[in-house]
Write an enzyme that holds these catalytic residues in place. Structure first.
Site, short mmCIF file in Angstrom:
data_model
loop_
_atom_site.label_atom_id
_atom_site.label_comp_id
_atom_site.label_asym_id
_atom_site.label_seq_id
_atom_site.Cartn_x
_atom_site.Cartn_y
_atom_site.Cartn_z
CE LYS A 1 -3.13 -9.02 -2.42
NZ LYS A 1 -3.81 -7.80 -1.95
N PRO A 2 -3.58 -5.85 -6.02
CG PRO A 2 -5.13 -4.14 -6.43
CD PRO A 2 -4.83 -5.59 -6.74
CB ALA A 3 -2.09 -2.94 -0.87
CD GLU B 1 12.63 -5.38 -5.36
OE1 GLU B 1 13.20 -4.81 -4.42
OE2 GLU B 1 13.20 -5.64 -6.44
CG LEU B 2 11.05 -9.65 0.49
CD1 LEU B 2 11.54 -10.97 1.05
CD2 LEU B 2 9.56 -9.73 0.17
CB CYS C 1 10.97 -0.84 1.45
SG CYS C 1 11.24 -0.20 -0.21
N GLY D 1 6.53 -6.43 -0.55
CA GLY D 1 5.83 -6.35 0.73
C GLY D 1 6.76 -6.79 1.84
CB SER D 2 6.07 -7.80 5.29
OG SER D 2 5.18 -8.88 5.07
CD GLU E 1 10.48 -2.46 6.71
OE1 GLU E 1 9.59 -3.29 6.95
OE2 GLU E 1 10.66 -2.00 5.60
CD1 TRP F 1 -0.09 -1.51 3.11
CD2 TRP F 1 0.62 0.61 3.28
NE1 TRP F 1 0.73 -1.44 4.21
CE2 TRP F 1 1.17 -0.14 4.35
CE3 TRP F 1 0.93 1.96 3.20
CZ2 TRP F 1 2.01 0.41 5.31
CZ3 TRP F 1 1.78 2.52 4.15
CH2 TRP F 1 2.30 1.75 5.19
CG ASN F 2 5.12 1.25 0.75
OD1 ASN F 2 4.80 0.54 -0.20
ND2 ASN F 2 6.32 1.22 1.29
#
Ligand code: NAP
Length: 477
Positions: free
Chosen positions: A175-177, A251-252, A285, A229-230, A382, A151-152
Site C-alpha cells: 500500500k503506497p502513500a 521504520e519510524l 526521517c 512511516g510515523s 521531527e 510519501w517522502n
C-alpha cells in the site's frame, strides 16, 4: 507522462476499485492533478492477499538464482527508465530531479544487492548435545508480506521493502502513500515487464489507509507487516498485528542530533549539515533535527552555514538548478509555522527565512533559527521541513546527554577529527545509526533502522533479507 498508470496491480492485472472510486494525485509544485488512481478498500486488499498467497508456493520454491535473475532484470528496466521515473517522482513528490534520479538509482542498487543476497541465505550445521545427534538450521521465506510506505521517498521506500522480501522468496501486497502512488505503480509496471510472475507483487492504492491496514493485519495469510512511516501509525499497526502474531519491521520517525566538535573539519561539517538538513526539503526521517555546535566554533560554523543556506534555490524540482522543492502539502507548512511561532515566543531568533516563500503554494523559505529552548517542539519533535535549528554546547558529556534526551533513536551524526572522542561518543549515542563525518547513512550494504520509538528491525544489507525469513531447526537423532 511516461509510465503513468491509473490502475492498481492485483494478480498481475491492472484493475479499478470494485466500486469505481478514485482519488487524485496532486503535483505539490503546481497543484495540478497528475491523474486519478483507484480508491480501494478491504475487498480489493483481500483479493491482493489471495493473489500473493497463491503465488507464494511457486515463488518461494523457485531456485534463488532464478529469483535473482528476475530481480536483476527489474533493476535493468528501472535503470533504463531512470529519467522517466525521476520526472514522475518529482512531479508527485516535489524533490529536485537530481535527488529523484539518485533515489531511482538507489533502487537499482538495492535490487541488485538483494538479488545476490537472496542466493546466500545459508543454513548451519551443529553437532548435537547428545552423542550422535545433529542440529540442522535452515531459513525459509516468511510468507505474504504486507508493506506500507510513506510519501517522502516514493521509490526507495518501496524497493527497500519489496527487494529483500522477493529475494527471500516472499510475496507482497504493497500500500503506497496516498500522496505518491504513481511511482510505485510505475515500478509495478516495470516489474511485470521484467518477468515477475503474477501475484508476487501487488499494489493496492487507497485514500483510506486504515481500511487497508486493518485488512492486512487481520488476515492470517499475511505473515509479516513491513511499515515505514510515523511512530504514531507504527504503534497502531503493532497493536493490530499482535492478534495474528505477525512479524513486524517498523521504520519510524527520528529526531537526529548533529554534533559538531571543535576538532571538526568545518567545511565538511557545514556541507554535511546542509545535506542532512535540506535534502528533500528537510522531509527525511534521518534529517538533522537538532544541530549542536561547540561554543568555541559556533560563530564560524553559523557564518558558513548561513552562507551555504543562502545559496539554496527554491522552486519546482523539475526546473534546472533548483535545490529546494515544495513541501508535500499545506498541512506540512502549517506544522512548521506553528513550530517556528512557538519557538519565537520562547525567545528564539530567526536568522534566515521563517515564512512561506514568495512562490506561494507549499513552498517555504530555507530557515535558520538560533536560541530556541530545547523544550520547544522544534527540538522535541521531527521538524520535517527546511528549518535548521542550531544550539550550542560546552562539554562532550553535556552534548551526549542532550542528544540522547529523546524517545527517538534513528540516526545521529558527529563531526570530529579526534578519534578517541569519535569512539566514546558514537558508543554513547542511543541511536541505531551514527554518521561519523558523513551525512548519507542509507545504502544497500548497511543495516538501516532505529531503536527506541524509531522502530524495530533493519532494512538493508544481509539483515534486510534475513528479516523476511523464519529459522527452522531440525534435530537429527
Ligand atoms: P504516516 O502518516 O505514518 O504514513 C505512512 C504510511 O502509513 C502511508 O502510506 C499512510 O497512508 C499509512 N497509514 C496512515 N495511517 C494508517 C493506518 N491507520 N493504518 C495503516 N496505514 C496507515 O507517515 P508519513 O507522514 O506519510 O511519513 C512521514 C513519517 O515517516 C515521518 O515520521 C518519517 O520520519 C517517517 N519515515 C521513516 C523512515 C525510516 O526509515 N525510519 C523513512 C521515511 C519516513 P496515507 O498516505 O494514505 O496517509
Amino acid at each position: 507522462m511516461k509510465l503513468l498508470k491509473n490502475k492498481a496491480l492485483i494478480d498481475g492485472r491492472w484493475v479499478d476499485a470494485s466500486g469505481g472510486g478514485v482519488f487524485a494525485v496532486v503535483n505539490p509544485a503546481t497543484q495540478e492533478n497528475l491523474g486519478d488512481v483507484p480508491d480501494m478498500g478491504k475487498e480489493e486488499t483481500l483479493l491482493a492477499i489471495a493473489a500473493a498467497s497463491k503465488a507464494f508456493k511457486d515463488w518461494s520454491s523457485l531456485m534463488p538464482a532464478k529469483r535473482a535473475e528476475i530481480l536483476k532484470n527489474w533493476a535493468k528496466y528501472i535503470e533504463e527508465e531512470a529519467e522517466s521515473l525521476a520526472v514522475l517522482l518529482t512531479s508527485e513528490q516535489g524533490k529536485p530531479k537530481g535527488e529523484a534520479i539518485s533515489e531511482i538509482m538507489s533502487c537499482v542498487a538495492t535490487l541488485r544487492w538483494c538479488a545476490e543476497e537472496g542466493c546466500r541465505l545459508y543454513g548451519e550445521f551443529i553437532e548435537g548435545a547428545k552423542p550422535g545427534t545433529k542440529i540442522i538450521i535452515s531459513r525459509h521465506a516468511i510468507g505474504v508480506v504486507g508493506a506500507i510506505t510513506p510519501w517522502n521517498f516514493p521509490a526507495s521506500m518501496v524497493v527497500r521493502k519489496i527487494a529483500p522480501a522477493l529475494a527471500a522468496g516472499c510475496t507482497v501486497v504493497l500500500k503506497p502513500a496516498e500522496a505518491t502512488p504513481l511511482t510505485a505503480l510505475a515500478l509495478g509496471e516495470l516489474a511485470l515487464q521484467a518477468g515477475l510472475p503474477k501475484g508476487v507483487f501487488n499494489i493496492v492504492t487507497t485514500s483510506n489507509p486504515k481500511l487497508v491496514g486493518e485488512a492486512l493485519t487481520s488476515d492470517v495469510r499475511v505473515r509479516k507487516i513491513s511499515f515505514t512511516g510515523s511512530t504514531r501509525t507504527g504503534k497502531i499497526l503493532m497493536k493490530q498485528a499482535a492478534d495474528n502474531m505477525q512479524k513486524l519491521s517498523l521504520e519510524l520517525g527520528g529526531n537526529a542530533p548533529f554534533i559538531v566538535f571543535p576538532s571538526a573539519d568545518l567545511d565538511k561539517a557545514v556541507a554535511g549539515a546542509m545535506a542532512s538538513k535540506f535534502r528533500n526539503a528537510g522531509q527525511t526521517c534521518i534529517c538533522a533535527n537538532r544541530i549542536f555546535v561547540h561554543q568555541d566554533i559556533y560563530q564560524s560554523f553559523l557564518d558558513r552555514f548561513m552562507t551555504a543556506a543562502g545559496k539554496l534555490v527554491v522552486g519546482n524540482g523539475l526546473e534546472k538548478d533548483v535545490s529546494l522543492g515544495p513541501l508535500i502539502n499545506i498541512q506540512a507548512i502549517e506544522k512548521i509555522e506553528q513550530m517556528i511561532d512557538s519557538a519565537k515566543k520562547a525567545g528564539a531568533e530567526v536568522l534566515m527565512g521563517g515564512k512561506r516563500h514568495a512562490l506561494g503554494k507549499t513552498y517555504f523559505e530555507p530557515t535558520v533559527i538560533t536560541g530556541a529552548p530545547l523544550s520547544c517542539s522544534l527540538a522535541t519533535e521531527e521538524i520535517f521541513g527546511p528549518v535548521a535549528a542550531l544550539y550550542t554546547f560546552k562539554t562532550e558529556e553535556e552534548v551526549i546527554t542532550l542528544a540522547n534526551d529523546t524517545p527517538y533513536g534513528l540516526s545521529s551524526y558527529i563531526y570530529s577529527e579526534n578519534i578517541g572522542q569519535v569512539w566514546r561518543v558514537s558508543d554513547a549515542l542511543e541511536f541505531g545509526m551514527v554518521g561519523v563525518n558523513e551525512p548519507f547513512l542509507a545504502n544497500d550494504l548497511a543495516p538501516f533502522g532505529g531503536v527506541k520509538e524509531s522502530g524495530i528491525g533493519k532494512e538493508g544489507g544481509k539483515y534486510g533479507v534475513m528479516e523476511h525469513t523464519n529459522i527452522k531447526y531440525r534435530l537429527w537423532g
